[in-house]
Design a protein around this motif. Structure first.
Motif, PDB file in Angstrom:
ATOM      1  N   ASP A 341       0.853  -1.168   0.000  1.00 21.94           N
ATOM      2  CA  ASP A 341       0.000   0.000   0.000  1.00 21.94           C
ATOM      3  C   ASP A 341       0.893   1.223   0.000  1.00 21.94           C
ATOM      4  N   VAL A 342       0.303   2.394   0.107  1.00 20.80           N
ATOM      5  CA  VAL A 342       1.048   3.633  -0.108  1.00 20.80           C
ATOM      6  C   VAL A 342       2.251   3.746   0.822  1.00 20.80           C
ATOM      7  N   GLU A 343       2.051   3.464   2.104  1.00 29.47           N
ATOM      8  CA  GLU A 343       3.158   3.626   3.055  1.00 29.47           C
ATOM      9  C   GLU A 343       4.339   2.744   2.690  1.00 29.47           C
ATOM     10  N   ALA A 344       4.061   1.483   2.362  1.00 29.12           N
ATOM     11  CA  ALA A 344       5.144   0.558   2.003  1.00 29.12           C
ATOM     12  C   ALA A 344       5.848   1.007   0.737  1.00 29.12           C
ATOM     13  N   MET A 345       5.093   1.493  -0.240  1.00 25.99           N
ATOM     14  CA  MET A 345       5.708   1.950  -1.485  1.00 25.99           C
ATOM     15  C   MET A 345       6.576   3.183  -1.257  1.00 25.99           C
ATOM     16  N   ILE A 346       6.086   4.126  -0.469  1.00 27.71           N
ATOM     17  CA  ILE A 346       6.870   5.337  -0.199  1.00 27.71           C
ATOM     18  C   ILE A 346       8.140   4.991   0.562  1.00 27.71           C
ATOM     19  N   ASP A 347       8.026   4.163   1.593  1.00 29.19           N
ATOM     20  CA  ASP A 347       9.212   3.788   2.384  1.00 29.19           C
ATOM     21  C   ASP A 347      10.229   3.052   1.520  1.00 29.19           C
ATOM     22  N   THR A 348       9.754   2.120   0.699  1.00 28.90           N
ATOM     23  CA  THR A 348      10.657   1.343  -0.151  1.00 28.90           C
ATOM     24  C   THR A 348      11.299   2.231  -1.209  1.00 28.90           C
ATOM     25  N   TYR A 349      10.518   3.097  -1.811  1.00 28.80           N
ATOM     26  CA  TYR A 349      11.035   4.028  -2.815  1.00 28.80           C
ATOM     27  C   TYR A 349      12.154   4.876  -2.229  1.00 28.80           C
TER      28      TYR A 349
END
Length: 434
Positions: A341-349
């Protein structure tokens, strides 16, 4: 494109207007790529697929009407790939390559109808099984999952009035658009829709795809759904899945063949595909084992898709392996796709930015996130973790270990045998929500 009033369509569901599966290409693109490989290299292998509900607290046989389920499954068996669809598959460019599907394969595909299914109930769950030639049964996976998920959604919404439905969908749209607004702030972001198998509904997935197309522009690189890609003039995206190494490993007649199975799959794949389709899925029997024993040529492939480890931890292991192999990670691609979800994508990015090329496959939390959208709590709108996996090949049990022990599938004794053979290091036990 005229926008669909989803609430009105849900309120007035009509069978001829809204069958859950509208086409045999209402499936993930990787299924067609894998199907061509199976047709070419493994035409005589018999397999068994089985529906597995990991969210055992949800008793599917008590939520979904059996006759409705049978009717939707029977409808899929009546479908064939249309002439228009075959022309599109033959003439379109995929991953920069024309005629990715061989004429002989498409000619065979034109006559394909999915084989019979077996359906029964046990302890509040459906036992749904597909047996037959691998080349004929493999396309059951995605429609079976989509049907069960959408019938569950329909059951949860059946008693609600139009205005209640309108509010639910308005809230879900606003929630999804807030995610889009957050993602727009990440320069160079690349996101694809991977949400077919556990979608709330076909109409909702189509709305999400259209919203992403407008909302993040070029950052939206396409959809795994072949029908939506064709209808929306988008790239069809996807490579391969655990199904391939699971079957090849099940067919192994010696320890040497079992150890070689994950890499034999890659050799087979490379006989048909190249370039950006050379993506490694390393976790079928554990990423640690895969990297420890991988031939040097695997490091020359375009990228990896770490699927069942936490994205940062899983990605770091692969980056470190590339460095160990003398490859520059900045020239490689990581595709993240597990429960994002958004949080995981932002953190990973942010963690990998500037170090490696990245792409994100957004699945269930894109196409089935209705948490908090109903005026009253509605458990039927919460997504569950449901899969349809190969459990047998030529009469031999098939196993998936994964980097998360809770995602392992197969007979318990065979799972233990595979763990002893491949090892269990770096497997991380974590909840499986979707």
């Amino acid at each position: 494109m005229a926008k669909t009033d989803i609430a009105r369509r849900v309120y007035n569901h009509a069978w001829k207007l809204d069958p859950i599966i509208r086409s045999l290409i209402d499936t993930d693109f990787y299924k067609l790529l894998m199907l061509q490989m199976i047709w070419k290299l493994y035409p005589d292998v018999d397999v068994t697929f089985q529906l597995i509900n990991r969210t055992t607290r949800v008793r599917l046989a008590e939520e979904i009407d059996e006759q409705e389920l049978r009717a939707q499954l029977d409808h899929v068996r009546s479908l064939k790939v249309s002439k228009k669809e075959l022309i599109w598959l033959a003439g379109n460019s995929f991953y920069g390559r024309t005629q990715i599907f061989e004429p002989e394969f498409l000619s065979w595909l034109a006559d394909l109808q999915l084989p019979p299914y077996e359906l029964s109930k046990r302890d509040g769950q459906y036992e749904l099984t597909f047996r037959g030639r691998w080349v004929e049964t493999t396309l059951w996976e995605i429609p079976a999952l989509a049907i069960v998920n959408e019938l569950r959604s329909r059951a949860a919404l059946k008693s609600l009035g139009y205005f209640t439905l309108d509010v639910i969908y308005a809230r879900a749209k606003a929630k999804m658009w807030e995610k889009v607004e957050r993602l727009k702030s990440l320069p160079g972001l690349r996101i694809s829709d991977f949400g077919t198998r556990r979608r709330h509904s076909f109409l909702w997935q189509r709305w999400c795809v259209e919203a992403l197309k407008e909302g993040i522009g070029d950052a939206f690189t396409g959809t795994s759904n072949v029908l939506l890609a064709m209808d929306s003039d988008l790239e069809a995206v996807g490579t391969n899945a655990h199904e391939l190494p699971m079957v090849v490993a099940a067919l192994a007649r010696s320890d040497e063949e079992l150890a070689a199975a994950p890499y034999q799959v890659l050799r087979d794949w490379n006989r048909l595909y190249n370039g950006n389709l050379l993506i490694v899925l390393p976790d079928a029997f554990g990423t640690a084992s895969f990297l420890r024993n991988a031939p040097a040529w695997v490091a020359d492939w375009t990228g990896f898709r770490p699927d069942s480890a936490p994205p940062i931890e899983g990605g770091e292991k692969i980056v470190q392996w590339w460095e160990k192999m003398g490859r520059d990670p900045a020239q490689k691609l990581l595709i993240f796709s597990d429960g994002l979800d958004v949080e995981a994508m932002i953190d990973t990015y942010r963690h990998f930015e500037g170090r490696v090329r990245m792409s994100f496959g957004w699945g269930t939390n894109l196409t089935n996130d209705f948490a908090g959208c109903a005026p009253e709590e509605n458990a039927g709108l919460m997504p569950i973790s449901i899969v349809c996996k190969v459990v047998e090949a030529n009469g031999r049990p098939a196993v998936k270990l994964s980097d998360n022990p809770r995602k392992a599938t197969g007979e318990a004794a065979e799972v233990e045998r595979y763990i002893r053979f491949f090892g269990s290091e770096d497997r991380i036990d974590q909840d499986v929500r979707v």
